[in-house]
Write a protein that holds these residues in place. Structure first.
Motif, PDB file in Angstrom:
ATOM      1  N   ALA A  36       0.855  -1.183   0.000  1.00  0.00           N
ATOM      2  CA  ALA A  36       0.000   0.000   0.000  1.00  0.00           C
ATOM      3  C   ALA A  36       0.894   1.237   0.000  1.00  0.00           C
ATOM      4  O   ALA A  36       1.867   1.318   0.758  1.00  0.00           O
ATOM      5  CB  ALA A  36      -0.902   0.002   1.226  1.00  0.00           C
ATOM      6  N   ALA A  37       0.571   2.207  -0.845  1.00  0.00           N
ATOM      7  CA  ALA A  37       1.427   3.388  -0.957  1.00  0.00           C
ATOM      8  C   ALA A  37       0.591   4.644  -1.145  1.00  0.00           C
ATOM      9  O   ALA A  37      -0.419   4.626  -1.860  1.00  0.00           O
ATOM     10  CB  ALA A  37       2.390   3.234  -2.127  1.00  0.00           C
ATOM     11  N   ARG A  38       1.015   5.706  -0.507  1.00  0.00           N
ATOM     12  CA  ARG A  38       0.427   7.029  -0.737  1.00  0.00           C
ATOM     13  C   ARG A  38       1.522   8.060  -0.501  1.00  0.00           C
ATOM     14  O   ARG A  38       2.083   8.159   0.588  1.00  0.00           O
ATOM     15  CB  ARG A  38      -0.765   7.275   0.179  1.00  0.00           C
ATOM     16  N   ASP A  39       1.841   8.808  -1.545  1.00  0.00           N
ATOM     17  CA  ASP A  39       2.906   9.817  -1.472  1.00  0.00           C
ATOM     18  C   ASP A  39       4.187   9.218  -0.900  1.00  0.00           C
ATOM     19  O   ASP A  39       4.775   9.735   0.052  1.00  0.00           O
ATOM     20  CB  ASP A  39       2.448  11.017  -0.628  1.00  0.00           C
ATOM     21  N   ALA A  40       4.615   8.125  -1.505  1.00  0.00           N
ATOM     22  CA  ALA A  40       5.755   7.349  -1.007  1.00  0.00           C
ATOM     23  C   ALA A  40       6.983   7.499  -1.904  1.00  0.00           C
ATOM     24  O   ALA A  40       7.870   6.649  -1.876  1.00  0.00           O
ATOM     25  CB  ALA A  40       5.377   5.886  -0.869  1.00  0.00           C
TER      26      ALA A  40
ATOM     27  N   THR B 165       4.799   9.004  -6.992  1.00  0.00           N
ATOM     28  CA  THR B 165       4.728   7.573  -6.686  1.00  0.00           C
ATOM     29  C   THR B 165       4.269   6.740  -7.881  1.00  0.00           C
ATOM     30  O   THR B 165       4.871   5.714  -8.214  1.00  0.00           O
ATOM     31  CB  THR B 165       3.791   7.332  -5.489  1.00  0.00           C
ATOM     32  N   ARG B 166       3.219   7.167  -8.546  1.00  0.00           N
ATOM     33  CA  ARG B 166       2.673   6.371  -9.645  1.00  0.00           C
ATOM     34  C   ARG B 166       3.677   6.272 -10.800  1.00  0.00           C
ATOM     35  O   ARG B 166       3.857   5.193 -11.390  1.00  0.00           O
ATOM     36  CB  ARG B 166       1.355   6.979 -10.131  1.00  0.00           C
ATOM     37  N   ASP B 167       4.329   7.381 -11.120  1.00  0.00           N
ATOM     38  CA  ASP B 167       5.333   7.348 -12.196  1.00  0.00           C
ATOM     39  C   ASP B 167       6.501   6.449 -11.818  1.00  0.00           C
ATOM     40  O   ASP B 167       7.055   5.739 -12.671  1.00  0.00           O
ATOM     41  CB  ASP B 167       5.841   8.764 -12.489  1.00  0.00           C
ATOM     42  N   LEU B 168       6.868   6.468 -10.540  1.00  0.00           N
ATOM     43  CA  LEU B 168       7.962   5.622 -10.068  1.00  0.00           C
ATOM     44  C   LEU B 168       7.624   4.145 -10.283  1.00  0.00           C
ATOM     45  O   LEU B 168       8.464   3.357 -10.739  1.00  0.00           O
ATOM     46  CB  LEU B 168       8.205   5.916  -8.589  1.00  0.00           C
ATOM     47  N   VAL B 169       6.385   3.756  -9.966  1.00  0.00           N
ATOM     48  CA  VAL B 169       5.976   2.361 -10.125  1.00  0.00           C
ATOM     49  C   VAL B 169       5.920   1.995 -11.605  1.00  0.00           C
ATOM     50  O   VAL B 169       6.326   0.901 -12.006  1.00  0.00           O
ATOM     51  CB  VAL B 169       4.629   2.109  -9.435  1.00  0.00           C
TER      52      VAL B 169
END
Length: 343
Positions: free
Chosen positions: A27-31, A64-68
């Motif tokens: 689970a991730a948010r602003d990570a 975060t989303r771009d990193l994933v």
């Protein structure tokens, strides 16, 4: 990782592709600041199973989303799951689990770092259990002040808490669950917000499942630093503890009254009437006494941080703040779960 890599944005549910052995759910948010270290640690794993990594993004506004997505272009089987519909780590983990293709689910967090061999060790623990927990290591990523600010659990065994102090539990930062059991229980109860992992572990055991501890499955934990961080974490723990006390009050009382045990099936554990019958006012008074004692012993920054955590816990427990839980009853334990996810 041995399975073919799907697209970065997989479907949140519906028909699943051919099953893998393991799905790791984060689970991730602003990570953006911490997730790269966790993804690197997972990419370095070389388990003897087919597996994937799913990052369930809970509405990040940073990168975060771009990193994933970037990680999904590499050799690792990494997928981004949109988990922005309901706020909270439990809801994000549930969304990741729905999209997962693994027969077993392994959970870790976006701000921690798994140790080498983690996937094999934690997955292997499920051979003889339905739920498995690994060891939490607290020194590598934390200052001495942060380490001294609170108790550091799950170092050499499971965690135990009231009102069911004879039932073990574990952090979702290092937790494995058989997929069939996770689905049967309805996943994490998002209404709890805090200590959802304790609630899941208890429901699993009350439904007849076995919980095991695997010391070779290690996760390096990251604590919230500073006094405000300690206070917020303590307050959340207090709120969660009060929620658990309300939800399991009837279960604890019955176990104490008839001595029939707190767990269904072959994994029965006798109740503890001392923990089950302790009322909230008494616990609040005891916490106030402990806080006063800690204030009198302040000698260092770590002592101040510990006082901050304890004060936050006491306020969280005394004032609550979470929606009232649906109490569990003995006759419902085998099928108890989260039928819906509240916003």
């Amino acid at each position: 990782m041995t399975a073919a890599r799907p697209t970065a944005d997989g479907p949140p549910g519906g028909r699943r592709e051919a099953a893998l052995d393991v799905s790791v759910v984060i689970a991730a948010r602003d990570a953006e600041a911490t997730l790269p270290a966790q993804l690197d640690a997972l990419a370095a794993q070389d388990p003897a199973c087919t597996w994937e990594v799913l990052v369930a993004d809970n509405g990040s506004t940073d990168g975060t989303r771009d990193l994933v997505r970037d990680a999904a272009r590499g050799p690792a089987d990494v997928r981004l799951v949109d988990a922005s519909g309901i706020r909270g780590a439990g809801a994000a983990r549930n969304a990741g689990a729905r999209a997962a293709r693994g027969r077993d689910l392994l959970f870790c967090d976006a701000d921690d770092v798994v140790a080498p061999g983690w996937v094999d060790a934690l997955h292997g623990a499920l051979r003889d259990a339905d739920v498995a927990a690994g060891r939490l290591e607290w020194e590598r990523l934390n200052s001495r002040a942060a380490q001294g600010s609170r108790a550091l659990p799950q170092v050499d065994g499971l965690q135990y808490a009231e009102p069911l102090p004879r039932l073990g539990s574990a952090s979702s930062s290092n937790l494995a669950v058989r997929r069939a059991l996770f689905d049967r229980l309805g996943g994490f109860d998002v209404r709890a917000r805090y200590l959802q992992d304790t609630d899941l572990c208890w429901r699993a055991q009350l439904a007849g499942g076995a919980l095991a501890f695997e010391p070779d499955a290690v996760v390096h934990m990251r604590l919230r630093d500073g006094l405000v961080g300690a206070w917020r974490q303590g307050r959340g723990s207090g709120m969660g503890q009060r929620w658990l006390a309300a939800r399991y009050a009837e279960v604890a009382a019955q176990a104490a009254a008839d001595g029939s045990g707190a767990v269904a099936g072959d994994h029965a554990v006798a109740g503890d009437d001392r923990g089950a019958t302790r009322r909230w006012p008494a616990r609040i008074a005891r916490r106030a006494w402990l806080v006063a004692g800690e204030a009198a012993r302040i000698r260092s920054r770590a002592d101040v941080a510990r006082l901050s955590w304890s004060t936050g816990f006491g306020i969280g427990y005394a004032r609550g703040g979470l929606p009232d839980p649906e109490p569990l009853r003995a006759g419902e334990l085998a099928v108890a779960g989260c039928a819906h996810e509240a916003g």
